[in-house]
Write an enzyme that holds these catalytic residues in place. Structure first.
Site, short mmCIF file in Angstrom:
data_model
loop_
_atom_site.label_atom_id
_atom_site.label_comp_id
_atom_site.label_asym_id
_atom_site.label_seq_id
_atom_site.Cartn_x
_atom_site.Cartn_y
_atom_site.Cartn_z
N ASP A 8 0.88 -1.18 0.00
CA ASP A 8 0.00 0.00 0.00
C ASP A 8 0.92 1.23 0.00
O ASP A 8 2.15 1.11 -0.13
CB ASP A 8 -1.00 -0.05 1.17
CG ASP A 8 -0.35 0.20 2.53
OD1 ASP A 8 0.89 0.32 2.60
OD2 ASP A 8 -1.10 0.28 3.53
N HIS A 9 0.32 2.41 0.17
CA HIS A 9 1.11 3.64 0.14
C HIS A 9 2.13 3.69 1.28
O HIS A 9 3.23 4.20 1.11
CB HIS A 9 0.18 4.85 0.22
CG HIS A 9 -0.76 4.80 1.37
ND1 HIS A 9 -1.85 3.93 1.38
CD2 HIS A 9 -0.77 5.42 2.58
CE1 HIS A 9 -2.49 4.06 2.54
NE2 HIS A 9 -1.85 4.95 3.27
N CYS A 65 3.22 -2.92 4.08
CA CYS A 65 2.28 -1.88 4.48
C CYS A 65 2.98 -1.06 5.56
O CYS A 65 4.21 -1.10 5.66
CB CYS A 65 0.94 -2.46 4.93
SG CYS A 65 0.99 -3.53 6.38
N GLY A 66 2.24 -0.31 6.36
CA GLY A 66 2.89 0.53 7.36
C GLY A 66 3.61 -0.29 8.42
O GLY A 66 4.73 0.01 8.82
N THR A 67 2.95 -1.35 8.86
CA THR A 67 3.50 -2.16 9.95
C THR A 67 3.83 -3.60 9.55
O THR A 67 4.51 -4.30 10.30
CB THR A 67 2.44 -2.26 11.07
OG1 THR A 67 1.23 -2.78 10.49
CG2 THR A 67 2.17 -0.91 11.70
N GLY A 68 3.27 -4.06 8.46
CA GLY A 68 3.34 -5.48 8.10
C GLY A 68 2.15 -6.24 8.68
O GLY A 68 1.88 -7.38 8.28
N GLY A 70 -1.35 -5.40 8.85
CA GLY A 70 -2.57 -5.47 8.03
C GLY A 70 -2.40 -6.43 6.87
O GLY A 70 -3.28 -7.25 6.58
N MET A 71 -1.25 -6.37 6.20
CA MET A 71 -0.99 -7.27 5.06
C MET A 71 -0.99 -8.73 5.51
O MET A 71 -1.50 -9.60 4.82
CB MET A 71 0.34 -6.92 4.39
CG MET A 71 0.28 -5.69 3.51
SD MET A 71 -0.83 -5.95 2.08
CE MET A 71 -0.20 -4.68 0.96
N HIS A 98 10.76 -22.78 11.01
CA HIS A 98 9.71 -23.35 11.86
C HIS A 98 8.30 -23.20 11.28
O HIS A 98 7.50 -24.12 11.35
CB HIS A 98 9.70 -22.69 13.25
CG HIS A 98 10.91 -23.02 14.07
ND1 HIS A 98 11.00 -22.73 15.41
CD2 HIS A 98 12.09 -23.63 13.75
CE1 HIS A 98 12.17 -23.14 15.89
NE2 HIS A 98 12.86 -23.67 14.89
N ARG A 132 9.13 -31.90 13.71
CA ARG A 132 8.03 -31.51 14.61
C ARG A 132 7.28 -30.29 14.08
O ARG A 132 6.10 -30.11 14.34
CB ARG A 132 8.55 -31.27 16.02
CG ARG A 132 9.47 -30.08 16.18
CD ARG A 132 10.10 -30.01 17.56
NE ARG A 132 10.81 -28.77 17.81
CZ ARG A 132 12.02 -28.49 17.33
NH1 ARG A 132 12.65 -29.36 16.58
NH2 ARG A 132 12.61 -27.34 17.61
N HIS A 133 8.00 -29.47 13.31
CA HIS A 133 7.34 -28.27 12.76
C HIS A 133 6.34 -28.66 11.67
O HIS A 133 5.31 -28.01 11.50
CB HIS A 133 8.39 -27.30 12.23
CG HIS A 133 9.38 -26.91 13.29
ND1 HIS A 133 9.01 -26.24 14.43
CD2 HIS A 133 10.70 -27.16 13.40
CE1 HIS A 133 10.07 -26.08 15.19
NE2 HIS A 133 11.11 -26.61 14.59
C1 RB5 Z 1 -2.06 2.74 6.32
O1 RB5 Z 1 -2.12 4.01 6.84
C2 RB5 Z 1 -1.73 1.71 7.41
O2 RB5 Z 1 -2.80 1.59 8.28
C3 RB5 Z 1 -1.40 0.37 6.78
O3 RB5 Z 1 -0.33 0.52 5.92
C4 RB5 Z 1 -0.96 -0.77 7.68
O4 RB5 Z 1 0.02 -0.36 8.58
C5 RB5 Z 1 -1.99 -1.57 8.26
O5 RB5 Z 1 -1.71 -2.56 8.96
#
Ligand code: RB5
Length: 151
Positions: A8-9, A65-68, A70-71, A98, A132-133
């Site tokens: 995403d952006h 994405c911003g944090t990884g 949401g994706m 694992h 085991r994994h």
């Molecule tokens: C977008 O602003 C942000 O919410 C998205 O990239 C992501 O971090 C969601 O998990």
């Protein structure tokens, strides 16, 4: 390995850095967007890339994405996908050895490009250990099957 990528952006700039690494390393990939300057919903782009892994057209996906987070949430809704947010060399290693991760989720707002590239290298190189994994991963897929059946 056939690699699908998408962002995403908020993950776009980090994706660009990783793309430069993949190109310099001669690792082929297909980018399912987004492009520069767009504000988009990560759901749409993650789903597009990861559905190509489910169909067998691609082997693995890397999503940004911003944090990884949401994706990873989106990707883990798809059957057969094990999406893992990774944030250092250890999590990158065990996500493969694992968890047998087939989808890496990275956060553009939490990782430097150096960290992200280290993670990508490890994630592409390491193999699943099995043993085991394997038993645990089979249980995850059995659970997935069972939960979908009951709907
Ligand atoms: C977008 O602003 C942000 O919410 C998205 O990239 C992501 O971090 C969601 O998990």
């Amino acid at each position: 390995m056939k690699l699908a990528i998408a962002s995403d952006h908020a993950g776009y700039e980090l994706k660009k850095e990783v793309v430069a690494y993949l190109q310099s390393a001669g690792i082929a990939f297909t980018d399912f967007g987004c492009g520069p300057g767009e504000s988009v919903d990560y759901v749409d782009y993650g789903a597009e890339a990861v559905s190509r892994v489910v169909s067998g057209e691609f082997d693995r996906a890397i999503l940004f994405c911003g944090t990884g987070l949401g994706m990873a949430v989106v990707a883990n809704k798809f059957p057969g996908i094990i999406a893992t947010p990774c944030w250092d060399e250890f999590t990158a290693t065990v996500s493969r050895t694992h968890n047998n991760s087939n989808c890496l989720a990275l956060g553009g707002r939490v990782l430097s490009s150096e960290q992200a590239i280290k993670i990508v290298k490890i994630w592409l190189e390491k193999d699943f250990e099995g043993g085991r994994h394997e038993r645990r991963i089979k249980k995850i897929f059995a659970l997935e099957e069972e939960l979908h059946k009951s709907k």
